[in-house]
Design a protein around this motif. Structure first.
Motif, PDB file in Angstrom:
ATOM      1  N   TRP A  18       0.822  -1.023   0.034  1.00 27.56           N
ATOM      2  CA  TRP A  18       0.139  -0.077   0.037  1.00 27.56           C
ATOM      3  C   TRP A  18       1.075   1.128  -0.080  1.00 27.56           C
ATOM      4  CZ3 TRP A  18      -0.738   4.438   2.729  1.00 27.56           C
ATOM      5  CH2 TRP A  18      -1.842   5.327   2.430  1.00 27.56           C
ATOM      6  N   ASN A  19       1.918   1.324   0.961  1.00 25.73           N
ATOM      7  CA  ASN A  19       2.639   2.622   0.903  1.00 25.73           C
ATOM      8  C   ASN A  19       3.484   2.824  -0.497  1.00 25.73           C
ATOM      9  OD1 ASN A  19       2.272   2.534   3.731  1.00 25.73           O
ATOM     10  ND2 ASN A  19       4.169   2.367   4.270  1.00 25.73           N
ATOM     11  N   ARG A  20       4.033   1.625  -1.146  1.00 25.42           N
ATOM     12  CA  ARG A  20       4.681   1.781  -2.192  1.00 25.42           C
ATOM     13  C   ARG A  20       3.745   2.321  -3.387  1.00 25.42           C
ATOM     14  NH1 ARG A  20       9.928   0.097  -2.569  1.00 25.42           N
ATOM     15  NH2 ARG A  20      10.539  -0.990  -0.262  1.00 25.42           N
ATOM     16  N   PHE A  21       2.557   1.524  -3.493  1.00 20.01           N
ATOM     17  CA  PHE A  21       1.762   1.914  -4.685  1.00 20.01           C
ATOM     18  C   PHE A  21       1.200   3.220  -4.399  1.00 20.01           C
ATOM     19  CE2 PHE A  21      -1.917   0.876  -7.618  1.00 20.01           C
ATOM     20  CZ  PHE A  21      -1.135   0.312  -8.577  1.00 20.01           C
ATOM     21  N   ILE A  53      10.525   3.485  -7.317  1.00 21.54           N
ATOM     22  CA  ILE A  53       9.528   2.797  -6.332  1.00 21.54           C
ATOM     23  C   ILE A  53       8.859   1.760  -7.107  1.00 21.54           C
ATOM     24  CG2 ILE A  53       7.311   2.761  -5.016  1.00 21.54           C
ATOM     25  CD1 ILE A  53       8.607   5.405  -3.940  1.00 21.54           C
ATOM     26  N   ASN A  54       8.510   2.226  -8.490  1.00 20.06           N
ATOM     27  CA  ASN A  54       7.654   1.611  -9.324  1.00 20.06           C
ATOM     28  C   ASN A  54       8.411   0.159  -9.843  1.00 20.06           C
ATOM     29  OD1 ASN A  54       5.176   1.296 -10.766  1.00 20.06           O
ATOM     30  ND2 ASN A  54       6.031   2.007 -12.535  1.00 20.06           N
ATOM     31  N   ALA A  55       9.698   0.255  -9.689  1.00 18.54           N
ATOM     32  CA  ALA A  55      10.504  -1.008 -10.212  1.00 18.54           C
ATOM     33  C   ALA A  55      10.627  -2.096  -8.916  1.00 18.54           C
ATOM     34  CB  ALA A  55      12.069  -0.417 -10.325  1.00 18.54           C
ATOM     35  N   THR A  56      10.343  -1.636  -7.749  1.00 19.65           N
ATOM     36  CA  THR A  56      10.112  -2.649  -6.718  1.00 19.65           C
ATOM     37  C   THR A  56       8.972  -3.236  -6.400  1.00 19.65           C
ATOM     38  OG1 THR A  56       9.778  -0.989  -4.946  1.00 19.65           O
ATOM     39  CG2 THR A  56      12.022  -1.352  -5.364  1.00 19.65           C
ATOM     40  N   ILE A  57       7.618  -2.602  -7.031  1.00 12.43           N
ATOM     41  CA  ILE A  57       6.268  -3.017  -6.566  1.00 12.43           C
ATOM     42  C   ILE A  57       5.976  -4.538  -7.169  1.00 12.43           C
ATOM     43  CG2 ILE A  57       4.091  -2.649  -7.160  1.00 12.43           C
ATOM     44  CD1 ILE A  57       4.616   0.201  -7.125  1.00 12.43           C
ATOM     45  N   MET A  58       6.602  -4.928  -8.083  1.00 17.39           N
ATOM     46  CA  MET A  58       6.261  -6.473  -8.448  1.00 17.39           C
ATOM     47  C   MET A  58       6.813  -7.381  -7.731  1.00 17.39           C
ATOM     48  SD  MET A  58       3.565  -5.988 -10.109  1.00 17.39           S
ATOM     49  CE  MET A  58       3.439  -7.682 -10.510  1.00 17.39           C
ATOM     50  N   ASN A  59       7.763  -6.883  -6.933  1.00 14.25           N
ATOM     51  CA  ASN A  59       8.366  -7.810  -5.751  1.00 14.25           C
ATOM     52  C   ASN A  59       7.147  -8.422  -4.818  1.00 14.25           C
ATOM     53  OD1 ASN A  59      11.022  -7.368  -6.763  1.00 14.25           O
ATOM     54  ND2 ASN A  59      11.403  -6.034  -5.382  1.00 14.25           N
ATOM     55  N   HIS A  60       6.286  -7.699  -5.032  1.00 13.17           N
ATOM     56  CA  HIS A  60       4.981  -8.185  -4.096  1.00 13.17           C
ATOM     57  C   HIS A  60       3.913  -9.135  -4.673  1.00 13.17           C
ATOM     58  CE1 HIS A  60       5.207  -5.257  -0.373  1.00 13.17           C
ATOM     59  NE2 HIS A  60       6.326  -4.557  -1.433  1.00 13.17           N
ATOM     60  N   TRP A  61       4.400  -9.487  -6.000  1.00  8.91           N
ATOM     61  CA  TRP A  61       3.808 -10.586  -6.595  1.00  8.91           C
ATOM     62  C   TRP A  61       4.478 -11.822  -6.201  1.00  8.91           C
ATOM     63  CZ3 TRP A  61      -0.605 -12.062  -8.901  1.00  8.91           C
ATOM     64  CH2 TRP A  61      -0.553 -13.089  -9.587  1.00  8.91           C
ATOM     65  N   ASN A  62       3.655 -12.939  -5.578  1.00  5.31           N
ATOM     66  CA  ASN A  62       4.057 -14.043  -5.311  1.00  5.31           C
ATOM     67  C   ASN A  62       3.984 -15.295  -6.323  1.00  5.31           C
ATOM     68  OD1 ASN A  62       1.355 -14.638  -4.932  1.00  5.31           O
ATOM     69  ND2 ASN A  62       1.740 -14.849  -2.395  1.00  5.31           N
ATOM     70  N   GLU A  64       0.776 -15.956  -7.416  1.00  5.33           N
ATOM     71  CA  GLU A  64      -0.429 -16.079  -7.095  1.00  5.33           C
ATOM     72  C   GLU A  64      -1.483 -15.159  -6.992  1.00  5.33           C
ATOM     73  OE1 GLU A  64      -1.627 -19.388  -4.352  1.00  5.33           O
ATOM     74  OE2 GLU A  64       0.328 -20.290  -4.709  1.00  5.33           O
ATOM     75  N   PHE A  65      -0.809 -13.949  -5.949  1.00  8.79           N
ATOM     76  CA  PHE A  65      -1.546 -12.768  -5.640  1.00  8.79           C
ATOM     77  C   PHE A  65      -0.501 -11.503  -5.219  1.00  8.79           C
ATOM     78  CE2 PHE A  65      -1.617 -15.217  -1.731  1.00  8.79           C
ATOM     79  CZ  PHE A  65      -1.026 -14.222  -0.959  1.00  8.79           C
ATOM     80  N   ILE A  66      -0.698 -10.438  -5.139  1.00  4.61           N
ATOM     81  CA  ILE A  66       0.026  -9.291  -4.742  1.00  4.61           C
ATOM     82  C   ILE A  66      -0.184  -9.295  -3.253  1.00  4.61           C
ATOM     83  CG2 ILE A  66       0.277  -6.871  -4.645  1.00  4.61           C
ATOM     84  CD1 ILE A  66      -0.540  -7.023  -7.762  1.00  4.61           C
ATOM     85  N   PHE A  67       1.028  -9.284  -2.411  1.00  6.15           N
ATOM     86  CA  PHE A  67       0.832  -9.442  -0.902  1.00  6.15           C
ATOM     87  C   PHE A  67       1.239  -7.945  -0.355  1.00  6.15           C
ATOM     88  CE2 PHE A  67       4.964 -10.987  -2.119  1.00  6.15           C
ATOM     89  CZ  PHE A  67       5.893 -10.317  -1.197  1.00  6.15           C
ATOM     90  N   GLU A  68       0.719  -7.614   0.834  1.00  3.26           N
ATOM     91  CA  GLU A  68       0.954  -6.458   1.443  1.00  3.26           C
ATOM     92  C   GLU A  68       2.384  -6.543   1.882  1.00  3.26           C
ATOM     93  OE1 GLU A  68       0.059  -2.842   3.444  1.00  3.26           O
ATOM     94  OE2 GLU A  68      -0.161  -4.043   1.502  1.00  3.26           O
ATOM     95  N   SER A  69       2.721  -7.534   2.799  1.00  2.00           N
ATOM     96  CA  SER A  69       4.058  -7.637   3.286  1.00  2.00           C
ATOM     97  C   SER A  69       4.498  -8.853   3.468  1.00  2.00           C
ATOM     98  CB  SER A  69       4.448  -6.592   4.697  1.00  2.00           C
ATOM     99  OG  SER A  69       3.773  -7.136   5.566  1.00  2.00           O
ATOM    100  N   THR A  70       5.650  -9.322   3.659  1.00  4.42           N
ATOM    101  CA  THR A  70       6.145 -10.671   4.156  1.00  4.42           C
ATOM    102  C   THR A  70       5.459 -11.140   5.411  1.00  4.42           C
ATOM    103  OG1 THR A  70       8.214  -9.849   5.024  1.00  4.42           O
ATOM    104  CG2 THR A  70       8.129 -10.756   2.632  1.00  4.42           C
ATOM    105  N   ASN A  71       5.374 -10.296   6.318  1.00  2.00           N
ATOM    106  CA  ASN A  71       4.891 -10.596   7.625  1.00  2.00           C
ATOM    107  C   ASN A  71       3.343 -10.606   7.686  1.00  2.00           C
ATOM    108  OD1 ASN A  71       5.046  -7.862   7.657  1.00  2.00           O
ATOM    109  ND2 ASN A  71       5.634  -7.807   9.615  1.00  2.00           N
TER     110      ASN A  71
END
Length: 116
Positions: A18-21, A53-62, A64-71
């Motif tokens: 959310w913060n990044r996007f 920031i945009n270059a890092t957003i897809m690190n949230h795609w696992n 199956e889905f886009i996740f909020e954070s690893t925790n």
């Protein structure tokens, strides 16, 4: 990057979707405004930061889905991010398959966790 809390103030991380996007969208707005005001230095700085920031957003795609954070992977904050941070640039648009997969994942989660 600083450690912060999620929208619900329950977990901490330096990498919330959310913060990044939403910050990427705000920086693009700032870039546009600064350019219109003739402030090329700030405009370029905002643009470069938004792109970083945009270059890092897809690190949230696992896969199956886009996740909020690893925790806290499955979180409605991602949907809020889609709604509040979409820049009308085609990136993670409402019809993007990754957005649809994420919404489906969260709908399924909430359907079973919170029966009516």
């Amino acid at each position: 990057q600083q450690n912060g809390c999620d929208l619900w103030e329950e977990v901490q991380s330096t990498d919330f979707f959310w913060n990044r996007f939403t910050m990427k969208a705000a920086l693009y707005e700032g870039y546009s405004f600064a350019a219109k005001m003739g402030d090329t230095s700030s405009s370029q700085s905002y643009f470069n930061t938004a792109n970083a920031i945009n270059a890092t957003i897809m690190n949230h795609w696992n896969g199956e889905f886009i996740f909020e954070s690893t925790n806290r992977e499955e979180d409605a904050a991602v949907i809020l991010g889609f709604n509040n941070g979409y820049s009308d640039d085609g990136f993670l648009s409402p019809t993007d398959p990754k957005v649809i997969a994420t919404i489906n994942t969260l709908n399924t989660l909430f359907y079973f966790d919170y029966p009516i």
